[in-house]
Scaffold this active site. Structure first.
Site, PDB file in Angstrom:
ATOM      1  CG  HIS A  95      -2.156  -0.861   0.970  1.00 38.58           C
ATOM      2  ND1 HIS A  95      -3.429  -0.458   1.289  1.00 38.58           N
ATOM      3  CD2 HIS A  95      -2.292  -2.106   0.436  1.00 38.58           C
ATOM      4  CE1 HIS A  95      -4.299  -1.406   0.965  1.00 38.58           C
ATOM      5  NE2 HIS A  95      -3.625  -2.426   0.450  1.00 38.58           N
ATOM      6  CG  ASN A 136      -4.406   2.517   3.308  1.00 41.19           C
ATOM      7  OD1 ASN A 136      -4.221   1.420   2.813  1.00 41.19           O
ATOM      8  ND2 ASN A 136      -3.939   3.630   2.766  1.00 41.19           N
ATOM      9  CG  HIS A 186      -5.115 -11.573  -1.410  1.00 41.96           C
ATOM     10  ND1 HIS A 186      -6.125 -11.222  -2.277  1.00 41.96           N
ATOM     11  CD2 HIS A 186      -4.506 -10.405  -1.051  1.00 41.96           C
ATOM     12  CE1 HIS A 186      -6.124  -9.903  -2.451  1.00 41.96           C
ATOM     13  NE2 HIS A 186      -5.147  -9.398  -1.714  1.00 41.96           N
TER      14      HIS A 186
END
Length: 360
Positions: free
Chosen positions: A69, A98, A197
């Site tokens: 991110h 976020n 993930h």
């Protein structure tokens, strides 16, 4: 004639603009960047990550995501850590992608404090994020790699830019491909990095519309989601704002492995965007390949992490070395570069980036 100082600033700004090009082409970062100026920097970060991991293993997934991110918004410049902007407005860490899901900030703060005690004003917060992500990959996936360093910290964090640049869980295959391409990452690398993930958890809001419709009043099953899996998610999340979380990989939630790819053909990819890897023929072929070969996926994953860590970095005399990762240095401004003396030999040479992989 312009004053000498203003000419210097103008040249510095122009040089910084050049460094915002993809750093994979420039080779501006290098392994062992702090070997002379702060030789224990990486060890101190590793200790901070290990201490946090011992208390909460889930923090490792948070640190990997924190690096992603950070790099996808304004490049890998630690802008995601800022709690306030000199120019005002929401920061990256305050907006939906976020907040409240991004975590690991306290670990970065602890690592930075340790490094500052040893080597004041030497190691950037951006490099600490990259080191912490590498250490988290090692702890969860038992695969190690070298991190080229030399990043400097940015002075701006814009919440709107986070909304525009971070791929949402509702992204289509085409959107995913485009958003990664905008960051100089290939379709293959997008599929490779999606394997992250396999660790971490998600809040209900990220998949709620896959299991409910009509504002949460009617059960619904996305065509790409297993009905039994959808039922479990509905039970967990009766409302979109339910504060519960669920592992993205329900089988091996604490291990960075290739199980993520094995879940996709079972229609157990948690996000709509996960299932999109089955829609595109190229993506599906890669996902199938990685499901069958974990060693290959891990090797390509760490290579992709290194490449991602080069996105639009600031180096040399661009940006700054923040003393506190959460705020810009008091003497800084968003309009002029910080003039600093670099450690001898650091930031002056350009070396090819190599990736060392040790998996077991």
């Amino acid at each position: 004639m312009a004053p000498r100082g203003s000419v210097g600033v103008a040249l510095a700004v122009a040089a910084c603009a050049l460094w915002l090009l993809p750093a994979t082409a420039s080779g501006a970062l290098r392994v062992g960047f702090y070997q002379n100026s702060c030789p224990n920097a990486e060890a101190l970060v590793r200790q901070a990550v290990a201490a946090a991991f011992a208390k909460d293993a889930g923090v490792a997934a948070g640190l990997i995501r924190l690096h992603f991110h950070d790099c996808f918004v304004r490049g890998c410049d630690a802008s995601v850590l800022l709690t306030k902007n000199p120019g005002g407005g929401q920061t990256e860490r305050e907006v939906g992608p976020n907040n409240p899901s991004l975590r690991g900030f306290d670990v970065i703060d602890a690592a930075k404090a340790a490094v500052e005690r040893s080597c004041p004003r030497t190691v950037s917060c951006a490099d600490i994020i990259a080191f912490a992500a590498r250490d988290s990959v090692k702890l969860t996936g038992n695969v190690d790699y070298q991190v080229p360093a030399g990043r400097r910290d940015g002075r701006v964090s814009n919440g709107t830019e986070a909304l525009d640049n971070l791929p949402p869980p509702t992204a289509t295959a085409a959107t995913l491909a485009d958003m990664f391409a905008n960051k100089f990452l290939t379709l293959d690398e997008m599929v490779v990095l999606s394997g992250a993930h396999s660790v971490g958890r998600s809040f209900c809001a990220s998949f709620f519309n896959r299991v409910w419709t009509n504002n949460g009043t009617t059960p619904f099953v996305d065509a790409g989601l297993d009905p039994a899996y959808a039922a479990r998610l509905r039970a967990l999340c009766p409302r979109e704002d339910t504060p519960a979380t669920t592992p993205m990989d329900p089988d091996t939630p604490a291990t960075l492995d290739n199980n993520y790819y094995k879940l996709l053909p079972q229609s157990k990819g948690l996000f709509f965007s996960d299932n999109q890897l089955r829609v595109n023929a190229t993506m599906n072929a890669l996902a199938t390949r990685f499901a069958a070969n974990e060693a290959e996926w891990k090797q390509r994953f760490v290579a992709a992490m290194v490449k991602m860590g080069h996105i639009e970095v600031q180096t040399g005399r661009c940006g700054e070395i923040r003393v506190d990762c959460n705020v810009v240095n008091p003497s800084s401004s968003s309009s002029s570069p910080e003039v600093v003396e670099l450690p001898p030999g650091e930031g002056e040479e350009e070396e090819a980036v190599g990736v060392a992989v040790a998996a077991s």
